[in-house]
Design a protein around this motif. Structure first.
Motif, PDB file in Angstrom:
ATOM      1  N   HIS A  92       0.833  -1.049  -0.015  1.00  0.00           N
ATOM      2  CA  HIS A  92       0.145   0.018   0.117  1.00  0.00           C
ATOM      3  C   HIS A  92       0.929   1.376   0.069  1.00  0.00           C
ATOM      4  O   HIS A  92       1.529   1.516   0.969  1.00  0.00           O
ATOM      5  CB  HIS A  92      -0.947   0.198   1.365  1.00  0.00           C
ATOM      6  CG  HIS A  92      -1.525  -1.332   1.449  1.00  0.00           C
ATOM      7  ND1 HIS A  92      -2.941  -1.405   0.893  1.00  0.00           N
ATOM      8  CD2 HIS A  92      -1.408  -2.510   1.986  1.00  0.00           C
ATOM      9  CE1 HIS A  92      -3.297  -2.605   1.197  1.00  0.00           C
ATOM     10  NE2 HIS A  92      -2.256  -3.305   1.653  1.00  0.00           N
ATOM     11  N   ASN A  94       1.493   5.440  -1.439  1.00  0.00           N
ATOM     12  CA  ASN A  94       0.912   6.763  -1.746  1.00  0.00           C
ATOM     13  C   ASN A  94       2.028   7.909  -2.243  1.00  0.00           C
ATOM     14  O   ASN A  94       3.167   7.696  -1.984  1.00  0.00           O
ATOM     15  CB  ASN A  94      -0.172   7.139  -0.958  1.00  0.00           C
ATOM     16  CG  ASN A  94       0.811   7.667   0.295  1.00  0.00           C
ATOM     17  OD1 ASN A  94       0.959   8.733   0.447  1.00  0.00           O
ATOM     18  ND2 ASN A  94       0.747   6.664   1.482  1.00  0.00           N
ATOM     19  N   ASN A  95       1.623   8.762  -2.683  1.00  0.00           N
ATOM     20  CA  ASN A  95       2.132  10.186  -2.674  1.00  0.00           C
ATOM     21  C   ASN A  95       1.444  11.253  -2.869  1.00  0.00           C
ATOM     22  O   ASN A  95       0.341  11.071  -3.428  1.00  0.00           O
ATOM     23  CB  ASN A  95       3.261  10.048  -3.984  1.00  0.00           C
ATOM     24  CG  ASN A  95       4.758  11.070  -3.517  1.00  0.00           C
ATOM     25  OD1 ASN A  95       4.411  11.882  -2.720  1.00  0.00           O
ATOM     26  ND2 ASN A  95       5.713  10.592  -4.370  1.00  0.00           N
ATOM     27  N   SER A 260      -7.760   1.517  -3.991  1.00  0.00           N
ATOM     28  CA  SER A 260      -7.633   1.730  -2.341  1.00  0.00           C
ATOM     29  C   SER A 260      -8.954   2.395  -2.139  1.00  0.00           C
ATOM     30  O   SER A 260      -9.911   2.838  -2.840  1.00  0.00           O
ATOM     31  CB  SER A 260      -6.310   2.803  -2.102  1.00  0.00           C
ATOM     32  OG  SER A 260      -5.000   2.390  -2.654  1.00  0.00           O
ATOM     33  N   ALA A 282      -3.495  14.002  -3.887  1.00  0.00           N
ATOM     34  CA  ALA A 282      -3.219  12.772  -3.401  1.00  0.00           C
ATOM     35  C   ALA A 282      -3.311  11.589  -4.151  1.00  0.00           C
ATOM     36  O   ALA A 282      -4.675  11.517  -4.522  1.00  0.00           O
ATOM     37  CB  ALA A 282      -3.732  12.540  -1.836  1.00  0.00           C
ATOM     38  N   GLU A 283      -2.418  10.626  -4.424  1.00  0.00           N
ATOM     39  CA  GLU A 283      -2.830   9.246  -5.121  1.00  0.00           C
ATOM     40  C   GLU A 283      -2.265   8.168  -4.393  1.00  0.00           C
ATOM     41  O   GLU A 283      -1.467   8.076  -3.906  1.00  0.00           O
ATOM     42  CB  GLU A 283      -2.244   9.316  -6.612  1.00  0.00           C
ATOM     43  CG  GLU A 283      -3.001  10.224  -7.596  1.00  0.00           C
ATOM     44  CD  GLU A 283      -2.539  10.134  -8.908  1.00  0.00           C
ATOM     45  OE1 GLU A 283      -1.594   9.354  -9.348  1.00  0.00           O
ATOM     46  OE2 GLU A 283      -2.723  11.055  -9.523  1.00  0.00           O
ATOM     47  N   ARG A 284      -3.231   7.122  -4.409  1.00  0.00           N
ATOM     48  CA  ARG A 284      -2.633   5.952  -3.305  1.00  0.00           C
ATOM     49  C   ARG A 284      -2.808   4.759  -4.390  1.00  0.00           C
ATOM     50  O   ARG A 284      -3.753   4.540  -5.220  1.00  0.00           O
ATOM     51  CB  ARG A 284      -3.900   5.715  -2.178  1.00  0.00           C
ATOM     52  CG  ARG A 284      -3.581   6.882  -1.400  1.00  0.00           C
ATOM     53  CD  ARG A 284      -4.810   7.099  -0.421  1.00  0.00           C
ATOM     54  NE  ARG A 284      -4.560   8.275   0.511  1.00  0.00           N
ATOM     55  CZ  ARG A 284      -5.511   9.447   0.245  1.00  0.00           C
ATOM     56  NH1 ARG A 284      -6.373   9.229  -0.558  1.00  0.00           N
ATOM     57  NH2 ARG A 284      -5.465  10.199   1.042  1.00  0.00           N
ATOM     58  N   LYS A 285      -2.013   3.767  -4.158  1.00  0.00           N
ATOM     59  CA  LYS A 285      -2.124   2.248  -4.854  1.00  0.00           C
ATOM     60  C   LYS A 285      -2.031   1.374  -3.917  1.00  0.00           C
ATOM     61  O   LYS A 285      -1.439   1.307  -2.895  1.00  0.00           O
ATOM     62  CB  LYS A 285      -0.676   2.552  -5.877  1.00  0.00           C
ATOM     63  CG  LYS A 285      -0.455   3.425  -6.806  1.00  0.00           C
ATOM     64  CD  LYS A 285      -1.634   3.339  -7.959  1.00  0.00           C
ATOM     65  CE  LYS A 285      -1.629   4.333  -9.173  1.00  0.00           C
ATOM     66  NZ  LYS A 285      -2.349   4.147 -10.195  1.00  0.00           N
ATOM     67  N   GLN A 286      -2.521   0.363  -4.449  1.00  0.00           N
ATOM     68  CA  GLN A 286      -2.613  -1.202  -3.715  1.00  0.00           C
ATOM     69  C   GLN A 286      -2.214  -2.137  -4.860  1.00  0.00           C
ATOM     70  O   GLN A 286      -3.065  -2.441  -5.541  1.00  0.00           O
ATOM     71  CB  GLN A 286      -4.111  -1.518  -3.150  1.00  0.00           C
ATOM     72  CG  GLN A 286      -4.163  -2.626  -2.184  1.00  0.00           C
ATOM     73  CD  GLN A 286      -5.590  -2.550  -1.492  1.00  0.00           C
ATOM     74  OE1 GLN A 286      -6.002  -1.466  -0.930  1.00  0.00           O
ATOM     75  NE2 GLN A 286      -6.228  -3.520  -1.623  1.00  0.00           N
TER      76      GLN A 286
END
Length: 334
Positions: A92, A94-95, A260, A282-286
């Motif tokens: 998990h 993000n940036n 996410s 904000a971007e989040r990855k799973q």
């Protein structure tokens, strides 16, 4: 009237859908087939714990056979097929990117729109970096063990290296041969810029045009080439350096990703900048990225997800497949 990112990205679901479509499409590892989007990993990336166990069928034992007989009392003992398991790790990550409203006003440009236009490329690079970290860990694990996935023609006295210690077609063929039955599925070759320079000097690089982007892509004996300074570089014990090149066959890594809970968000702080305001994306990855034939041991993980440096830790990897069933290998040269 100025169009802001809030105007084009207010619908999080639409924006997230765009990210899902665009993220991996032009990544060299995925485009070459070395990394394949796996439906099992995609399903499990959506939440089956941090560690997920993937079962696999082992091959039939081909070490023996029965000699037929006409004796009715001679009974054959049937063989069986076994299963094994591999563990894979969800990550998990993000940036966030931030810009002030005043910066946009003074420059008469829209920095946040520019940021948004580059995040897909950013995540493509982060995926490549994570792959590089993982293959470094597996290389170190194999180097410390059997070494059966490695062809090493380097010398510890790198400054005195001869042509026999540097990249050559013969060395490539030897590395190719370690892959056994997967050798005909080779798709990608990742090399350090110093090795790429030797390949160019030998006039072994050919270029083909990408049909979508129009870019000229380097190839070596039909394999797409990735030039990457993140390839492992090992200092020679006497002098100079030893460079690790990686060969990938089709399906070396499986990849899955899930949305996410909030894959993208835009935040405004109107008081910041003494009232000028700040905008944050904000971007989040799973992600669930895993090399076929390896078990993730979770030996060294300090946080809630492994870092790239932890992916490069050899104690986090244990090979489960026979060498010829693992779709990558390494060549070490000066």
């Amino acid at each position: 009237m100025t169009t802001r990112i809030s105007d084009i990205a207010f619908d999080n679901d639409v924006y997230a859908s765009y990210m899902q479509e665009d993220d991996p499409a032009r990544n060299a590892f995925i485009a070459s087939g070395a990394v394949v989007v796996d439906p099992i990993l995609t399903a499990r990336s959506a939440g089956m714990g941090e560690l997920t166990t993937i079962p696999f069928w082992k091959d039939l034992d081909n070490s023996s056979e029965n000699i037929s007989s006409d004796d009715p009392t001679a009974m054959a003992t049937p063989d069986k097929i076994d299963t094994g398991t591999m563990r894979a790790r969800n990550v998990h990550i993000n940036n966030l990117w931030e810009t002030t409203n005043l910066a946009a006003e003074i420059s008469a440009t829209e920095p946040m729109v520019q940021i948004q236009s580059r995040t897909s490329n950013y995540w493509n690079n982060r995926l490549s970096i994570r792959i590089q970290g993982m293959q470094t860990g597996m290389f170190l694990e194999n180097e410390a063990g059997t070494g059966d996935m490695i062809v090493d023609v380097s010398t510890q006295d790198g400054d005195a290296a001869t042509a026999d210690n540097k990249w050559s077609f013969d060395t490539f063929v030897d590395g190719y041969a370690t892959m056994g039955e997967n050798a005909d599925k080779l798709r990608l070759l990742a090399v350090h810029p110093s090795v790429m320079a030797d390949m160019r000097k030998q006039n072994n690089i050919e270029y083909i045009q990408d049909s979508e982007t129009g870019l000229m892509l380097p190839t070596y004996n039909g394999l797409r080439v990735v030039e990457d300074k993140r390839q492992p570089v090992i200092s020679g014990t006497t002098s100079g350096f030893r460079y690790v090149s990686t060969i990938y066959a089709a399906g070396a890594f499986g990849f899955g990703q899930a949305l996410s809970k909030r894959p993208v968000a835009v935040e405004y702080d109107e008081k910041a900048g003494n009232g000028a305001g700040i905008e944050t994306l904000a971007e989040r990855k799973q992600w669930l990225l895993h090399p076929g034939g390896y078990d993730w041991t979770e030996t060294v993980v300090a946080g809630l997800s492994p870092t790239v440096a932890e992916c490069a830790e050899p104690t986090n990897w244990s090979r489960k497949f026979l060498r010829e069933n693992v779709a990558l290998g390494w060549i070490v040269t000066n």
